[in-house]
Design a protein around this motif. Structure first.
Motif, PDB file in Angstrom:
ATOM      1  N   ALA A 181       0.829  -1.209   0.000  1.00 44.81           N
ATOM      2  CA  ALA A 181       0.000   0.000   0.000  1.00 44.81           C
ATOM      3  C   ALA A 181       0.866   1.263   0.000  1.00 44.81           C
ATOM      4  O   ALA A 181       0.607   2.203  -0.757  1.00 44.81           O
ATOM      5  N   VAL A 182       1.899   1.283   0.817  1.00 42.13           N
ATOM      6  CA  VAL A 182       2.791   2.451   0.870  1.00 42.13           C
ATOM      7  C   VAL A 182       3.525   2.631  -0.451  1.00 42.13           C
ATOM      8  O   VAL A 182       3.614   3.739  -0.980  1.00 42.13           O
ATOM      9  N   VAL A 183       4.029   1.549  -1.002  1.00 42.70           N
ATOM     10  CA  VAL A 183       4.725   1.627  -2.294  1.00 42.70           C
ATOM     11  C   VAL A 183       3.780   2.113  -3.384  1.00 42.70           C
ATOM     12  O   VAL A 183       4.140   2.953  -4.217  1.00 42.70           O
ATOM     13  N   ALA A 184       2.542   1.622  -3.381  1.00 44.13           N
ATOM     14  CA  ALA A 184       1.553   2.053  -4.375  1.00 44.13           C
ATOM     15  C   ALA A 184       1.247   3.534  -4.233  1.00 44.13           C
ATOM     16  O   ALA A 184       1.184   4.266  -5.228  1.00 44.13           O
ATOM     17  N   LEU A 185       1.045   4.000  -3.009  1.00 49.94           N
ATOM     18  CA  LEU A 185       0.753   5.420  -2.785  1.00 49.94           C
ATOM     19  C   LEU A 185       1.909   6.320  -3.201  1.00 49.94           C
ATOM     20  O   LEU A 185       1.708   7.368  -3.823  1.00 49.94           O
ATOM     21  N   VAL A 186       3.122   5.924  -2.877  1.00 55.01           N
ATOM     22  CA  VAL A 186       4.289   6.715  -3.275  1.00 55.01           C
ATOM     23  C   VAL A 186       4.419   6.736  -4.795  1.00 55.01           C
ATOM     24  O   VAL A 186       4.670   7.781  -5.394  1.00 55.01           O
ATOM     25  N   THR A 187       4.218   5.593  -5.440  1.00 61.38           N
ATOM     26  CA  THR A 187       4.297   5.528  -6.899  1.00 61.38           C
ATOM     27  C   THR A 187       3.234   6.411  -7.542  1.00 61.38           C
ATOM     28  O   THR A 187       3.523   7.170  -8.475  1.00 61.38           O
ATOM     29  N   ILE A 188       2.011   6.344  -7.052  1.00 60.69           N
ATOM     30  CA  ILE A 188       0.935   7.182  -7.587  1.00 60.69           C
ATOM     31  C   ILE A 188       1.256   8.657  -7.364  1.00 60.69           C
ATOM     32  O   ILE A 188       1.072   9.491  -8.252  1.00 60.69           O
ATOM     33  N   GLY A 189       1.757   8.986  -6.180  1.00 61.33           N
ATOM     34  CA  GLY A 189       2.130  10.366  -5.887  1.00 61.33           C
ATOM     35  C   GLY A 189       3.202  10.884  -6.816  1.00 61.33           C
ATOM     36  O   GLY A 189       3.125  12.016  -7.323  1.00 61.33           O
ATOM     37  N   ILE A 190       4.216  10.076  -7.055  1.00 60.84           N
ATOM     38  CA  ILE A 190       5.293  10.484  -7.962  1.00 60.84           C
ATOM     39  C   ILE A 190       4.767  10.648  -9.384  1.00 60.84           C
ATOM     40  O   ILE A 190       5.181  11.556 -10.109  1.00 60.84           O
TER      41      ILE A 190
ATOM     42  N   PHE B   4       1.695  11.533 -10.317  1.00 61.16           N
ATOM     43  CA  PHE B   4       0.792  12.679 -10.444  1.00 61.16           C
ATOM     44  C   PHE B   4       1.444  14.006 -10.074  1.00 61.16           C
ATOM     45  O   PHE B   4       0.927  15.061 -10.433  1.00 61.16           O
ATOM     46  N   LEU B   5       2.564  13.981  -9.376  1.00 61.79           N
ATOM     47  CA  LEU B   5       3.213  15.207  -8.930  1.00 61.79           C
ATOM     48  C   LEU B   5       3.559  16.172 -10.070  1.00 61.79           C
ATOM     49  O   LEU B   5       3.291  17.369  -9.948  1.00 61.79           O
ATOM     50  N   PRO B   6       4.120  15.715 -11.187  1.00 57.24           N
ATOM     51  CA  PRO B   6       4.402  16.663 -12.281  1.00 57.24           C
ATOM     52  C   PRO B   6       3.148  17.350 -12.811  1.00 57.24           C
ATOM     53  O   PRO B   6       3.191  18.536 -13.163  1.00 57.24           O
ATOM     54  N   PHE B   7       2.033  16.642 -12.866  1.00 53.00           N
ATOM     55  CA  PHE B   7       0.800  17.257 -13.364  1.00 53.00           C
ATOM     56  C   PHE B   7       0.278  18.319 -12.390  1.00 53.00           C
ATOM     57  O   PHE B   7      -0.298  19.308 -12.804  1.00 53.00           O
ATOM     58  N   VAL B   8       0.508  18.102 -11.110  1.00 53.01           N
ATOM     59  CA  VAL B   8       0.083  19.081 -10.109  1.00 53.01           C
ATOM     60  C   VAL B   8       1.013  20.293 -10.129  1.00 53.01           C
ATOM     61  O   VAL B   8       0.567  21.438 -10.091  1.00 53.01           O
ATOM     62  N   LEU B   9       2.323  20.047 -10.200  1.00 51.15           N
ATOM     63  CA  LEU B   9       3.299  21.142 -10.174  1.00 51.15           C
ATOM     64  C   LEU B   9       3.262  21.999 -11.437  1.00 51.15           C
ATOM     65  O   LEU B   9       3.412  23.214 -11.367  1.00 51.15           O
ATOM     66  N   PHE B  10       3.098  21.365 -12.588  1.00 48.38           N
ATOM     67  CA  PHE B  10       3.182  22.080 -13.870  1.00 48.38           C
ATOM     68  C   PHE B  10       1.812  22.148 -14.530  1.00 48.38           C
ATOM     69  O   PHE B  10       1.673  21.881 -15.723  1.00 48.38           O
ATOM     70  N   ARG B  11       0.823  22.550 -13.775  1.00 39.37           N
ATOM     71  CA  ARG B  11      -0.539  22.594 -14.269  1.00 39.37           C
ATOM     72  C   ARG B  11      -0.682  23.549 -15.464  1.00 39.37           C
ATOM     73  O   ARG B  11      -1.378  23.254 -16.415  1.00 39.37           O
ATOM     74  N   LYS B  12      -0.031  24.703 -15.410  1.00 37.23           N
ATOM     75  CA  LYS B  12      -0.221  25.701 -16.464  1.00 37.23           C
ATOM     76  C   LYS B  12       0.916  25.691 -17.482  1.00 37.23           C
ATOM     77  O   LYS B  12       0.703  25.450 -18.649  1.00 37.23           O
ATOM     78  N   ASP B  13       2.123  25.959 -17.035  1.00 37.45           N
ATOM     79  CA  ASP B  13       3.263  26.044 -17.947  1.00 37.45           C
ATOM     80  C   ASP B  13       4.330  25.040 -17.552  1.00 37.45           C
ATOM     81  O   ASP B  13       4.875  25.106 -16.449  1.00 37.45           O
ATOM     82  N   THR B  14       4.635  24.154 -18.463  1.00 36.58           N
ATOM     83  CA  THR B  14       5.692  23.188 -18.224  1.00 36.58           C
ATOM     84  C   THR B  14       7.023  23.829 -18.619  1.00 36.58           C
ATOM     85  O   THR B  14       7.145  24.367 -19.717  1.00 36.58           O
TER      86      THR B  14
END
Length: 107
Positions: free
Chosen positions: A12-21, A23-33
C-alpha cells in the motif's frame, strides 16, 4: 503484526508513493511546463533505450557459444517490427518471445 498485514502495508505504501510520484508533475506544472522538462521528455526515452541495449549486450560473447546470434536476431526483429507497426508493446513482446524461443529451443 503478522506477515500478511505487514506485506499488505508495504504494498500500500509503495503504491501510494508511486501514484504520488506519477501525479506530482501534473500538479506542479498545471499551467506552464518548463522547457527543460519538455526537452527531457523528448531526449530521455532514446537515452534510456540506448542504455538498456548496451546493458543487455554487455555480457554477450561473440566468440563463444552461439556468438550472440539470438540477441542480434531478437534486436533486429524488435527494430523492424517497431518501424513497421510503431507499437512499442508489440515490439517488446515479440522480441522477448523470439529471444526466449531462440535461446530455449534453437541455440
Amino acid at each position: 503484526m503478522n506477515n500478511f498485514t505487514h506485506s499488505v502495508l508495504i504494498v500500500a505504501v509503495v503504491a501510494l508513493v508511486t501514484i504520488g510520484i506519477r501525479f506530482l508533475p501534473f500538479v506542479l506544472f498545471r499551467k506552464d511546463t518548463p522547457k527543460i522538462i519538455l526537452y527531457m521528455g523528448k531526449v530521455l526515452p532514446y537515452a534510456i533505450m540506448s542504455m538498456l541495449v548496451v546493458y543487455t549486450l554487455k555480457n554477450v560473447s561473440f566468440i563463444d557459444g552461439s556468438h550472440g546470434i539470438p540477441e542480434v536476431i531478437a534486436i533486429t526483429l524488435v527494430v523492424l517490427l517497431h518501424k513497421w507497426k510503431h507499437n512499442t508493446l508489440l515490439s517488446i513482446l515479440v522480441g522477448t518471445l523470439a529471444y526466449m524461443l531462440l535461446v530455449q529451443i534453437i541455440f
